[in-house]
Scaffold this active site. Structure first.
Site, short mmCIF file in Angstrom:
data_model
loop_
_atom_site.label_atom_id
_atom_site.label_comp_id
_atom_site.label_asym_id
_atom_site.label_seq_id
_atom_site.Cartn_x
_atom_site.Cartn_y
_atom_site.Cartn_z
N HIS A 1 0.85 -1.20 0.00
CA HIS A 1 0.00 0.00 0.00
C HIS A 1 0.88 1.25 0.00
O HIS A 1 1.82 1.36 0.79
CB HIS A 1 -0.90 -0.05 1.25
CG HIS A 1 -1.93 1.02 1.32
ND1 HIS A 1 -3.11 0.97 0.61
CD2 HIS A 1 -1.98 2.17 2.04
CE1 HIS A 1 -3.84 2.03 0.90
NE2 HIS A 1 -3.17 2.79 1.77
N HIS B 1 -2.91 4.83 -2.92
CA HIS B 1 -3.98 5.56 -2.22
C HIS B 1 -3.68 7.05 -2.32
O HIS B 1 -2.78 7.55 -1.65
CB HIS B 1 -4.01 5.07 -0.76
CG HIS B 1 -5.03 5.74 0.10
ND1 HIS B 1 -5.02 5.63 1.49
CD2 HIS B 1 -6.10 6.52 -0.20
CE1 HIS B 1 -6.03 6.32 1.98
NE2 HIS B 1 -6.70 6.87 0.99
N GLY C 1 -4.36 10.91 6.74
CA GLY C 1 -3.29 11.89 6.93
C GLY C 1 -2.10 11.39 7.74
O GLY C 1 -1.00 11.86 7.54
N GLY D 1 -0.22 7.90 10.03
CA GLY D 1 -0.21 6.55 10.54
C GLY D 1 -0.31 6.57 12.06
O GLY D 1 -0.18 7.63 12.69
N GLY D 2 -0.57 5.42 12.63
CA GLY D 2 -0.51 5.27 14.09
C GLY D 2 -1.68 5.84 14.87
O GLY D 2 -1.60 5.96 16.09
N GLY E 1 -6.32 2.01 8.45
CA GLY E 1 -6.14 2.82 9.65
C GLY E 1 -6.42 2.05 10.92
O GLY E 1 -7.51 1.51 11.10
N GLY E 2 -5.41 1.94 11.76
CA GLY E 2 -5.60 1.29 13.05
C GLY E 2 -5.76 -0.21 12.97
O GLY E 2 -6.29 -0.84 13.89
N GLY F 1 0.03 -0.21 8.65
CA GLY F 1 1.28 0.53 8.56
C GLY F 1 2.12 0.39 9.82
O GLY F 1 3.06 -0.42 9.88
N SER F 2 1.75 1.14 10.86
CA SER F 2 2.56 1.14 12.08
C SER F 2 2.58 -0.23 12.76
O SER F 2 3.58 -0.60 13.38
CB SER F 2 2.06 2.22 13.05
OG SER F 2 0.70 2.05 13.31
C1 DX5 Z 1 -3.38 7.12 6.63
C2 DX5 Z 1 -2.97 6.18 5.55
C3 DX5 Z 1 -2.73 4.80 6.01
C4 DX5 Z 1 -1.69 4.64 7.08
C5 DX5 Z 1 -2.27 3.68 8.08
O1 DX5 Z 1 -3.97 8.23 6.15
O2 DX5 Z 1 -3.91 6.13 4.51
O3 DX5 Z 1 -2.50 3.90 4.93
O4 DX5 Z 1 -0.45 4.14 6.63
O5 DX5 Z 1 -1.45 3.66 9.17
P1 DX5 Z 1 -1.74 2.74 10.45
O6 DX5 Z 1 -1.85 1.34 9.97
O7 DX5 Z 1 -0.53 3.00 11.29
O8 DX5 Z 1 -3.01 3.25 11.06
ZN ZN Z 2 -3.68 4.51 2.97
#
Ligand code: DX5
Ligand code: ZN
Length: 237
Positions: free
Chosen positions: A49, A85, A161, A163-164, A192-193, A213-214
């Protein structure tokens, strides 16, 4: 590489099918991006992603086609796909550059354009899966006229906007409503999350593609984190 245009009948590449965890490189170490991508793909990831932010639609600025071109061959050579994205205004101005740089899917935000239908068509013409994302404050009905045109619907489970951020707890119910609205032929992605505590619930609610992500790149061992989240998602499906 120029791809053949897609239609509603064109099969979705195998890498996007089934329950998939898509590591988001937003939380990766960009000083060793290639090896971090390699690590999660080795662990089984098929969808990478790629988060694009323009400082307008969302405050941060992230990465663009040049970085995509830097990883696309590696991902494709390993049998994977790149899920782009776009969290940007005027998304249609950028579709061609991302397609040329190696995008396999291009997701734009419904809130970023009054021309979502045309955007889906333009993305399919470039040979990519067309994706539409909606923010937490946007109702599922916003995409009801797009289900024939979109291959992928991304339900944001945090505000876009960063991560985390913490997972928005009303998201499973929203994904269930989205699944009954669009039927079974459209991929539903959540972003997200997502981690071991939420992936199973989202799979149960009807999501098939889960961005993390995180919870992957924010850990000491991204490969193991990927495997743990994938197992949690399978258990919920
Ligand atoms: C946030 C991004 C996500 C982000 C998710 O706006 O679109 O793709 O990387 O991060 P996590 O998994 O840490 O919530
Ligand atoms: Zn994303």
């Amino acid at each position: 590489m120029t791809k053949q245009p897609r239609t509603a009948e064109t099969p979705v590449p195998e890498s996007f099918q089934g329950i998939r965890i898509a590591p988001s490189i937003l939380s990766a170490d960009f000083g060793k991006l290639g090896s971090q991508v390699g690590e999660v793909m080795e662990a089984g990831a098929k969808v990478i992603h790629f988060d694009v932010m323009d400082g307008q639609f969302v405050p941060p600025i992230t990465i663009g086609p040049l970085v995509l071109a830097g990883i696309a061959d590696q991902v494709h050579d390993a049998g994977g796909v790149v899920d782009v994205h776009l969290m940007i205004e005027n998304p249609d101005r950028q579709f061609e550059d991302f397609a040329k740089a190696g995008a396999d899917s291009i997701i734009f935000h419904e809130e970023a354009t009054p021309h979502a239908h045309r955007c889906c068509h333009a993305i399919r013409e470039l040979g990519c899966l067309a994706g539409v994302a909606i923010n937490p404050g946007t109702p599922v009905e916003a995409v009801s006229e797009l289900k024939e045109m979109a291959d992928e619907i991304l339900v944001m489970t945090v505000n876009p906007g960063w991560g985390g951020q913490p997972f928005i707890e009303t998201s499973p119910d929203k994904v269930k409503r989205m699944r009954s609205l669009v039927g079974d032929d459209v991929l539903i992605e959540v972003d997200g999350g997502i981690g071991t505590g939420t992936a199973g619930t989202m799979a149960e609610a009807g999501a098939t593609l889960m961005v993390a992500g995180s919870a992957i790149f924010g850990t000491e061992d991204p490969a193991q984190a990927y495997k743990d989240i994938a197992a949690a998602a399978e258990a919920g499906a």
